[in-house]
Design an enzyme around this catalytic site. Structure first.
Site, short mmCIF file in Angstrom:
data_model
loop_
_atom_site.label_atom_id
_atom_site.label_comp_id
_atom_site.label_asym_id
_atom_site.label_seq_id
_atom_site.Cartn_x
_atom_site.Cartn_y
_atom_site.Cartn_z
N SER A 18 -22.59 59.66 5.75
CA SER A 18 -22.85 60.22 6.98
C SER A 18 -24.13 60.96 6.75
O SER A 18 -24.50 61.74 5.85
CB SER A 18 -21.77 60.83 7.63
OG SER A 18 -21.89 62.10 6.96
N LYS A 19 -24.99 60.57 7.83
CA LYS A 19 -26.23 61.36 7.73
C LYS A 19 -26.16 62.99 7.91
O LYS A 19 -27.13 63.72 7.63
CB LYS A 19 -27.27 60.83 8.58
CG LYS A 19 -27.06 60.83 10.31
CD LYS A 19 -28.13 60.92 11.07
CE LYS A 19 -27.94 60.68 12.49
NZ LYS A 19 -28.51 59.87 13.42
N ARG A 20 -25.05 63.42 8.27
CA ARG A 20 -24.82 64.87 8.11
C ARG A 20 -24.83 65.34 6.72
O ARG A 20 -25.03 66.46 6.41
CB ARG A 20 -23.46 65.27 9.01
CG ARG A 20 -23.49 65.03 10.43
CD ARG A 20 -22.87 66.08 11.08
NE ARG A 20 -23.18 65.86 12.39
CZ ARG A 20 -24.63 66.35 12.89
NH1 ARG A 20 -25.26 67.08 12.48
NH2 ARG A 20 -24.62 66.26 14.38
N ASN A 41 -25.87 63.26 3.96
CA ASN A 41 -26.78 62.41 2.95
C ASN A 41 -27.73 61.72 3.83
O ASN A 41 -27.50 61.33 4.79
CB ASN A 41 -26.16 61.37 2.12
CG ASN A 41 -25.90 61.40 0.80
OD1 ASN A 41 -26.78 62.03 -0.03
ND2 ASN A 41 -24.64 61.16 0.04
N ARG A 80 -32.82 70.91 6.17
CA ARG A 80 -31.50 71.08 5.38
C ARG A 80 -31.60 72.05 4.14
O ARG A 80 -30.77 73.08 3.89
CB ARG A 80 -30.98 69.91 5.04
CG ARG A 80 -30.46 69.06 6.13
CD ARG A 80 -28.92 68.93 5.93
NE ARG A 80 -28.63 68.21 7.22
CZ ARG A 80 -28.34 66.82 6.98
NH1 ARG A 80 -28.72 66.10 6.04
NH2 ARG A 80 -27.93 66.15 8.36
#
Ligand code: GLU
Length: 500
Positions: free
Chosen positions: A253-255, A257, A469
């Protein structure tokens, strides 16, 4: 046996996902290994979420990876059109066939009734699903209500008893109880088909012999298998591939990766390395070599060697492989030319010059000033976030909120970014100068630099997200609990000023 034909059927509702490239790769290898063909179909039945930009981005990203297709919306073919929004008449004709045979029925239930039904089923701990209410209507009444233009959807008749059994190339026989299968809507109230209906009709009409797709579709297979039976069509062979996973084993998931192929392109990965890496997801060369080309993979391909344990998409491993390609496959001249092509992607150099020109005195200043536009993630330390008016917690909060706000933008350009950031600063009741401080540091690695709005616009959301991030983790990271609290705070921001 007909010639093997496989397909990739992306929905153009977002960024080009590495998972789409992974499934495309395995479909392409399977088809080519059997001397067959591979097609690309755009599944844009969700009119609200599908965009032309997303479609173009997906085509560009797959082309960049070298995963070309033999038939598709751009290259044509004998079974077009290859965009579902252009096939409405075909679906209409096919649903009529099912209605005539009473294998599908109109359903006039209101959304209130369906919500109430779902609530009752939840309370009674039953599998939620349609209860067959409109299936009881007399044929005459059905026709009268449809003819009068009453709003309705069309559902498929689904047996309530017994098991649906089917074969999966990797899993063998799979069995799902019919009671678990909902009476799926095939045509929505706007007259457009749902994924399930359009997908089956198209796979058949386009001559697809093998459906190789992600594991998340396996529970839909009873509906698909039943449609093949209703139409009296031979069903293709199905193969459900394991899903790509984050290093913590959760679904990629883009959360956690970066999942957009654009990110890997922007960060300077070579397409051949990324394709090679995707080929290692659940599959390996018979001799165990880790570095192999697309042609080598196609030549040695054997789908039965796919292992079902969820393959981990691990960026460190990808970095290692990409490094090998850069060092082993590119001589110095190739390295130089491919680097220049990458660095000037999307006319990037021309966009950077006007930003750095006011600050240079010599050409030798250029690289230092331009580096933040070309670097991947900039190295940071917590000390860089020390500020007279903001604590580090406040910096973290600003960065997280900014990331959420940037992720929600539908247009990525300087003006949209500036408006979004100014609005957020006002909602947080912060002076814009103070608000922008942690963003400057996170994005450029410096407290002062060229315009942050321009930098964000040039870098793109994927690289900006990676830098934000990184900054969040340098500031101590956002635990689940903290994310929950921040999310609560973020949701109420600016609510007072929003029109109802
Ligand atoms: N449109 C579906 C998707 O986006 C295709 C699924 C399938 O391959 O059947 O994943």
């Amino acid at each position: 046996m007909p010639d093997v034909k496989t397909r990739i059927a992306p929905s153009p509702t977002g960024d080009p996902h590495v998972g789409t490239a992974y499934i495309a790769l395995f479909n392409r290898c399977f088809a080519h290994q059997h001397g067959g063909s591979f097609l690309l179909r755009i599944e844009d039945t969700d009119q609200q979420r599908s965009t032309g930009k997303s479609e173009q981005d997906i085509l560009n990203a797959l082309s960049w990876l070298g995963l070309s297709w033999d038939e598709g919306p751009d290259v044509g073919g004998d079974s077009g059109p290859y965009r579902q929004s252009q096939r409405t008449a075909i679906y209409r004709e096919h649903i009529q066939h099912l209605l005539d045979k009473e294998l599908a029925f109109p359903c006039f239930c209101s959304s209130d009734r369906l919500t109430e039904l779902r609530r009752e089923q939840m309370v009674a701990k039953q599998t939620p699903g349609y209860d067959g209410h409109c299936l009881q209507l007399e044929p005459g009444e059905r026709k009268r209500r449809m003819d009068s233009g009453e709003a309705h959807v069309i559902r498929m008749v689904v047996p309530r008893e017994g098991d649906c059994r089917f074969d999966d190339m990797l899993r063998g026989e799979v069995s799902i109880n019919w009671a678990q299968v909902d009476m799926q809507v095939l045509i929505k109230s706007d007259g457009l088909p749902t994924y399930h209906f359009a997908n089956v009709v198209d796979d058949h009409l386009m001559g697809v012999t093998h459906v190789i797709r992600g594991e998340e579709w396996i529970n839909s297979l009873p509906k698909h298998a039943l449609l093949y039976e209703y139409f009296d069509w031979e069903s293709p062979t199905f193969c459900h591939m394991p899903l790509l996973r984050n290093p913590d084993k959760s679904k990629l998931s883009k959360r956690k990766n970066p999942t957009s192929i654009n990110y890997y392109q922007d960060m300077g990965y070579l397409p051949e390395a990324l394709v090679n890496y995707l080929g290692m997801m659940g599959w390996s060369m018979p001799g165990g070599e880790e570095k192999f080309s697309l042609a080598e993979m196609e030549a040695a391909f054997d789908i039965s060697r796919v292992s079902l344990g969820g393959p981990i998409f691990d960026i460190e491993k990808l970095d290692w492989l990409n490094g090998r390609y850069l060092r082993e496959d590119l001589n110095d001249a190739d390295f130089a030319s491919r680097f220049v092509v990458w660095a000037s992607k999307d006319d990037r150099l021309h966009k950077i010059i006007p930003l750095i020109k006011p600050r240079v005195e010599r050409f030798s200043d250029v690289v230092g000033l331009a580096s933040q536009f070309i670097d991947g993630v900039v190295p940071l330390t917590p000390a860089q976030f020390e500020h007279k008016a903001l604590s580090q917690d406040q910096c973290l909060r600003i960065l997280q909120f900014s990331l959420w706000r940037l992720e929600s933008l539908s247009e990525w350009d300087r003006d949209a970014i500036e408006t979004a950031m100014q609005t957020l600063a006002a909602q947080l009741d912060l002076k814009i100068r103070d608000f922008l401080f942690p963003l400057f540091v996170a994005i450029s690695g410096k407290a002062v630099s060229t315009s942050i709005m321009d930098s964000l616009a040039i870098l793109g959301l994927d690289v900006a997200r990676a830098r934000l991030r990184n900054a969040l983790s340098v500031l101590g990271g956002v635990s689940k609990k903290l994310a929950k609290n921040l999310d609560k705070e973020y949701r109420v921001l600016g609510q007072a000023e929003q029109p109802d």
